[in-house]
Design an enzyme around this catalytic site. Sequence first.
Site, PDB file in Angstrom:
ATOM      1  N   HIS B  39       0.830  -1.207   0.000  1.00 27.70           N
ATOM      2  CA  HIS B  39       0.000   0.000   0.000  1.00 27.70           C
ATOM      3  C   HIS B  39       0.862   1.253   0.000  1.00 27.70           C
ATOM      4  CE1 HIS B  39      -3.624  -2.382   0.819  1.00 27.70           C
ATOM      5  NE2 HIS B  39      -4.292  -1.289   0.494  1.00 27.70           N
ATOM      6  N   LYS B 104      -9.674  -8.119   8.450  1.00 27.50           N
ATOM      7  CA  LYS B 104     -10.258  -8.474   9.741  1.00 27.50           C
ATOM      8  C   LYS B 104     -10.082  -7.317  10.706  1.00 27.50           C
ATOM      9  CE  LYS B 104      -6.211 -10.862  11.651  1.00 27.50           C
ATOM     10  NZ  LYS B 104      -5.827 -10.262  12.927  1.00 27.50           N
TER      11      LYS B 104
END
Lengths: 279, 184
Positions: B39, B104
């Site tokens: 990222h 998550k």
Amino acid sequence: MRVVDVSEITEAVAKLCIDANYNLPEDVYEALKRALDEEKSPVGKSVLKMIIENADLAREGVAPICQDCGLGVVFIEIGQDVHLVGGSLKEAIFEGVRRGYREGYLRKSTCHPFTRANVGDNTPPVIHYDIVPGDKIRIVVAPKGGGSENMSMVTMLKPADGLQGVIETVVKRVDEAGGNPCPPIIVGVGVGGTFERSAFLAKKALLRHVGKPNPDMELAKIEKIMLERINKLGIGPMGWGGTVTALAVHFEMEPVHIASLPVAININCHAARHKEIVI
Amino acid sequence: MSEIIRLTTPLKDEDIVKLKVGDNVLISGVIYTARDAAHKRMIEALEKGEPLPFDVKGQIIYYVGPSPARPGRSIGAAGPTTSYRMNPYAPKLIALGLKGMIGKGKMSDEVKEYCQKYKAIYFGAVGGAGALLAERIKSAEVIAYEDLGPEAVRKLVVEDFPAIVVYDTHGGDLEEMGKLQYRE
């Protein structure tokens, strides 16, 4: 004096790294099955079913239990009548980790803190040495994932905060962590000695068989209180709501400095991996 | 529990707006993997005006760093990693047309707002179910940042990949709702 070649240690550590990552300990597996019975949320139940099925697939060798095969945490108790030969003990443990993570197709997760460049062989492991009576060597490998370790903490309470302060700190931490550490979790709580001793006790508490109470009745009672409080938080499996947020709370305590009340909370995900061998 | 909804990538807005918090979905098609390090590089590329390793429009990014594939398998264990570490990056990608993230744990309020504003979904997958989820991944190919090892960007082809809607396009939040329902 018993002579042991360190190559035996390398072999044992390699084997334990692989075993821990593919074969969920029986006590954890049983605790998950009990959780499936107890969980009231349908979503929570479906999560627990998947976790149990996943453990079966990993045991068959499909893949490790979790892609985060952990940082290798190694506890080694060396009998004082053992004489180690054949090289450096530390290097033997490192080599065991290297070999286990390579041969077991395990993910290597150690990296430079700032450049984040991967070390490539999952070294260095964290090694806790202890010298004990006897002529045996006991090695425990407990690979520790980053997600649950990130939710752990050490804090220095005031003595006046007392037991209630410790309980509130633990419950608050678990509440803040929510679904991040992959609940249902196992909570290791350490109170004792100094800053780092408490952290060590919390880590060691995670090695205990899941749900086996502390042999000290007073401490077992505290574990029960904390577990009940945690399971009323509503976090549930994966944090998607439910009645089983923790499988167990394990509390270890030792005397502290008269000025201090250190408390460490080490959270373990449901993939509570630890395997041991005695040489 | 709700009916299972099948989704095929790339995702369209009309499929996404129907989804509600707690919906169980099975995702099929191409999805891309990226964690923190990937990222960071993607956002740096954008800042320099360089292209991303793949066009994020309509796509799903799975926050995962798989373990190495065993012989004869396409991928190793491949469960989700904790999503909050992607909080600084996700909004920029959502604004560029990313339609879904799989991970998550909680994400930020900003991510939640972006899901509403730009119509995107944050899906949850079961953490620590690495072997089970790997079985739903039919192929895996590194397409960028190979030097990052487990953190490289991979193009995955998935079939019936199980996930649950954690943030929908209406401001819903599964963690908050679940907690409210079961908190004593």
